[in-house]
Design an enzyme around this catalytic site. Structure first.
Site, mmCIF file in Angstrom:
data_model
loop_
_atom_site.group_PDB
_atom_site.id
_atom_site.type_symbol
_atom_site.label_atom_id
_atom_site.label_comp_id
_atom_site.label_asym_id
_atom_site.label_seq_id
_atom_site.Cartn_x
_atom_site.Cartn_y
_atom_site.Cartn_z
ATOM 1 N N THR A 12 0.819 -1.229 0.000
ATOM 2 C CA THR A 12 0.000 0.000 0.000
ATOM 3 C C THR A 12 0.851 1.277 0.000
ATOM 4 O O THR A 12 0.314 2.365 -0.158
ATOM 5 C CB THR A 12 -0.923 0.029 1.240
ATOM 6 O OG1 THR A 12 -0.118 -0.222 2.406
ATOM 7 C CG2 THR A 12 -2.017 -1.019 1.138
ATOM 8 N N CYS A 151 17.801 4.718 -3.376
ATOM 9 C CA CYS A 151 17.343 5.247 -4.670
ATOM 10 C C CYS A 151 18.374 6.164 -5.337
ATOM 11 O O CYS A 151 18.663 6.040 -6.532
ATOM 12 C CB CYS A 151 16.007 5.963 -4.515
ATOM 13 S SG CYS A 151 15.839 6.896 -2.988
ATOM 14 N N GLY A 182 10.332 10.157 -2.289
ATOM 15 C CA GLY A 182 11.435 9.359 -1.753
ATOM 16 C C GLY A 182 11.318 9.131 -0.261
ATOM 17 O O GLY A 182 11.973 8.249 0.291
ATOM 18 N N ARG A 237 16.306 17.439 0.508
ATOM 19 C CA ARG A 237 14.918 17.161 0.093
ATOM 20 C C ARG A 237 14.327 18.434 -0.493
ATOM 21 O O ARG A 237 14.425 19.508 0.120
ATOM 22 C CB ARG A 237 14.099 16.720 1.296
ATOM 23 C CG ARG A 237 12.693 16.275 0.972
ATOM 24 C CD ARG A 237 12.603 14.894 0.391
ATOM 25 N NE ARG A 237 13.035 13.857 1.315
ATOM 26 C CZ ARG A 237 13.414 12.636 0.914
ATOM 27 N NH1 ARG A 237 13.394 12.297 -0.356
ATOM 28 N NH2 ARG A 237 13.807 11.736 1.794
ATOM 29 N N HIS A 244 14.743 12.102 -8.520
ATOM 30 C CA HIS A 244 15.869 12.662 -7.772
ATOM 31 C C HIS A 244 16.892 13.228 -8.768
ATOM 32 O O HIS A 244 17.335 12.525 -9.685
ATOM 33 C CB HIS A 244 16.549 11.579 -6.933
ATOM 34 C CG HIS A 244 15.722 11.066 -5.789
ATOM 35 N ND1 HIS A 244 14.521 11.626 -5.410
ATOM 36 C CD2 HIS A 244 15.949 10.037 -4.914
ATOM 37 C CE1 HIS A 244 14.040 10.968 -4.361
ATOM 38 N NE2 HIS A 244 14.885 9.999 -4.049
ATOM 39 N N ASN A 332 12.840 7.962 -8.694
ATOM 40 C CA ASN A 332 13.162 7.261 -7.447
ATOM 41 C C ASN A 332 12.273 6.053 -7.193
ATOM 42 O O ASN A 332 12.703 5.067 -6.595
ATOM 43 C CB ASN A 332 13.083 8.221 -6.261
ATOM 44 C CG ASN A 332 11.784 8.990 -6.210
ATOM 45 O OD1 ASN A 332 11.502 9.784 -7.122
ATOM 46 N ND2 ASN A 332 10.988 8.784 -5.186
HETATM 47 P P1 NAP Z 1 5.641 4.041 2.611
HETATM 48 O O1 NAP Z 1 4.946 4.820 1.564
HETATM 49 O O2 NAP Z 1 5.682 4.601 3.992
HETATM 50 O O3 NAP Z 1 5.005 2.558 2.667
HETATM 51 C C1 NAP Z 1 5.308 1.632 3.689
HETATM 52 C C2 NAP Z 1 4.569 0.324 3.462
HETATM 53 O O4 NAP Z 1 4.915 -0.606 4.511
HETATM 54 C C3 NAP Z 1 3.057 0.443 3.524
HETATM 55 O O5 NAP Z 1 2.483 -0.549 2.698
HETATM 56 C C4 NAP Z 1 2.736 0.124 4.989
HETATM 57 O O6 NAP Z 1 1.429 -0.397 5.180
HETATM 58 C C5 NAP Z 1 3.732 -0.988 5.243
HETATM 59 N N1 NAP Z 1 4.058 -1.122 6.682
HETATM 60 C C6 NAP Z 1 4.182 -0.124 7.613
HETATM 61 N N2 NAP Z 1 4.508 -0.651 8.817
HETATM 62 C C7 NAP Z 1 4.569 -2.007 8.651
HETATM 63 C C8 NAP Z 1 4.848 -3.104 9.521
HETATM 64 N N3 NAP Z 1 5.144 -2.928 10.810
HETATM 65 N N4 NAP Z 1 4.815 -4.362 9.008
HETATM 66 C C9 NAP Z 1 4.522 -4.566 7.708
HETATM 67 N N5 NAP Z 1 4.244 -3.563 6.826
HETATM 68 C C10 NAP Z 1 4.278 -2.302 7.296
HETATM 69 O O7 NAP Z 1 7.184 3.789 2.220
HETATM 70 P P2 NAP Z 1 7.844 3.685 0.753
HETATM 71 O O8 NAP Z 1 8.328 5.004 0.312
HETATM 72 O O9 NAP Z 1 6.927 2.914 -0.126
HETATM 73 O O10 NAP Z 1 9.168 2.849 1.064
HETATM 74 C C11 NAP Z 1 9.151 1.455 1.301
HETATM 75 C C12 NAP Z 1 10.591 0.952 1.506
HETATM 76 O O11 NAP Z 1 11.350 1.190 0.326
HETATM 77 C C13 NAP Z 1 11.344 1.665 2.642
HETATM 78 O O12 NAP Z 1 12.218 0.754 3.266
HETATM 79 C C14 NAP Z 1 12.144 2.737 1.905
HETATM 80 O O13 NAP Z 1 13.300 3.143 2.592
HETATM 81 C C15 NAP Z 1 12.492 2.006 0.610
HETATM 82 N N6 NAP Z 1 12.728 2.851 -0.553
HETATM 83 C C16 NAP Z 1 11.867 3.867 -0.854
HETATM 84 C C17 NAP Z 1 12.093 4.624 -2.008
HETATM 85 C C18 NAP Z 1 11.190 5.771 -2.400
HETATM 86 O O14 NAP Z 1 11.519 6.468 -3.385
HETATM 87 N N7 NAP Z 1 10.084 6.006 -1.707
HETATM 88 C C19 NAP Z 1 13.162 4.331 -2.845
HETATM 89 C C20 NAP Z 1 14.009 3.278 -2.507
HETATM 90 C C21 NAP Z 1 13.772 2.542 -1.373
HETATM 91 P P3 NAP Z 1 0.195 0.500 5.743
HETATM 92 O O15 NAP Z 1 -0.477 1.096 4.544
HETATM 93 O O16 NAP Z 1 -0.648 -0.518 6.412
HETATM 94 O O17 NAP Z 1 0.769 1.521 6.679
#
Ligand code: NAP
Length: 355
Positions: A12, A151, A182, A237, A244, A332
């Site tokens: 999600t 990223c 990001g 940021r 990025h 990203n």
């Molecule tokens: P995000 O938008 O905050 O999404 C987090 C996801 O993890 C949501 O589906 C959330 O579900 C779920 N979650 C939260 N707490 C949890 C728990 N305790 N157990 C299981 N699932 C849980 O974050 P994101 O930006 O997509 O990033 C996800 C990962 O990829 C992170 O580790 C981040 O560092 C990495 N990353 C991100 C990017 C980027 O550009 N955003 C790039 C490279 C890597 P709910 O909806 O239920 O809260």
């Protein structure tokens, strides 16, 4: 061939949504299971998600019920698990899946720098997947854990690799202007970022300093010898949505001219291009020649978000004969996250490393 069944953890979130979107059009993979935080288990994906993409939620996923993010809740015939979990959850949950026999391709930062964990950008270091043999021996896992880099790192190394191969690379200095997405869906409050630039992103500079050394390193005696390339990084940021932008200065191993440097970047390709993998862009690095490029809004979707776009390549001779500078931009959520992970999975399938 029959499509391979995949699960998406953190489905999600922003990266999770990029996975769902890309996988819904994928010729080899189909989404069989989705999971979010434990509190949302049992809720339909379409009701639980704050969908941020312009296209509608793929109907075949919208009606799926979110699972608890534990291996016992997945069916045994899942072929691959993509993880877009936050760091704290990933460090607990991903080893459980690997131990239970699943191949996990993950975006989260825990384990990235462990010596037996491949940290992969498929065009740059596909051979590092060979670490998986040692990983299984050491950890006793039936499955495996493979990592995507940070990223900004994924975007940067796609330009450093061709320069290193063509001219040698002594050091790099990079300043990033990183988009809001990001930081995840709830990452940065509007009040903090509108009309503003945040000059510090916790943990990010260290990732940019150390991850490129591992990715650009060489396999020796079954382990990765890190490249001895100092990278100095400042990460900021900015109020863009996706994409990025990075300002890069490099000292090469030899003096050259900007034309040769541009040629090295434009001619770069790797195993994903040779194998014709479905998510591989024809050109991983695109050079734009207009002085006002790259720009996040205009360039982030190049190559379906899988290419990085370089511009303003110049000799930085004030710093020394072998210094050059350029800007690079990448999406990203795609090259920096879901797209790179899907490309890793394609590579593993094609190389027969899925099991
Ligand atoms: P995000 O938008 O905050 O999404 C987090 C996801 O993890 C949501 O589906 C959330 O579900 C779920 N979650 C939260 N707490 C949890 C728990 N305790 N157990 C299981 N699932 C849980 O974050 P994101 O930006 O997509 O990033 C996800 C990962 O990829 C992170 O580790 C981040 O560092 C990495 N990353 C991100 C990017 C980027 O550009 N955003 C790039 C490279 C890597 P709910 O909806 O239920 O809260």
């Amino acid at each position: 061939m029959d499509k391979l069944k995949v699960a998406v953890l953190g489905a999600t979130g922003l990266v999770g949504q990029a996975f769902i979107s890309m996988l819904s059009k994928h010729p080899w993979f189909e989404v069989e299971a989705v999971a979010a935080s434990p509190a949302k288990a049992g809720v339909k994906y379409g009701e639980a998600v704050s969908w941020h993409l312009e296209e509608p939620i793929p109907p075949e996923v919208s009606g799926q019920t979110l699972k608890e993010p534990v291996p016992e809740k997945l069916s045994k015939d899942i072929d691959l698990v993509f993880s877009a979990l936050p760091s704290n959850a990933a460090s607990e949950v991903e080893p459980l899946f690997a131990r239970a026999g699943y191949i996990v391709v993950s975006n989260a930062s825990p384990f990235r720098m462990d010596p037996d964990v491949p940290l992969i950008v498929p065009e740059v270091n596909p051979d590092h997947l060979r670490l998986l043999g040692e990983q299984r021996r050491r950890r006793g896992w039936r499955g495996a854990l493979v990592k995507n880099p940070n990223c900004s790192t994924a975007i940067l190394v796609l330009t450093l690799k061709p320069l290193m191969d063509s001219f040698g690379l002594k050091r790099a200095v990079v300043t990033t202007l990183q988009a809001l997405s990001g930081a995840g869906y709830r990452g940065v409050p509007g009040m903090a970022i509108l009309d503003n630039v945040l000059p510090y992103i916790p943990g990010e500079e260290e990732k940019l300093m150390y991850e490129p050394r591992k990715i650009l390193g060489t396999l020796e005696g079954g382990w990765v010898k890190h490249a001895e390339i100092p990278v100095s990084a400042t990460t900021t940021r900015v109020p863009t949505l996706h994409g990025h932008l990075e300002s890069v200065h490099v000292e090469l191993g030899e003096d050259t001219d900007t034309r040769s440097l541009v040629e090295a970047l434009e001619n770069f390709g790797g195993l994903p291009q040779k194998l014709g993998l479905p998510t591989a862009p024809p050109a991983p690095v695109i050079v734009r020649h207009g002085e006002d490029r790259p720009q996040p809004r205009l360039d982030r979707d190049a190559g379906g978000g899988m290419s990085v776009v370089v511009g303003r390549v110049q000799h930085a001779s004030l710093l020394g004969d072998a210094w050059f500078r350029y800007l690079v931009l990448g999406h990203n959520l795609v090259r920096g996250a879901a797209g790179n992970a899907i490309l890793i999975a394609e590579l593993m399938v094609r190389l027969g490393q899925k099991h």
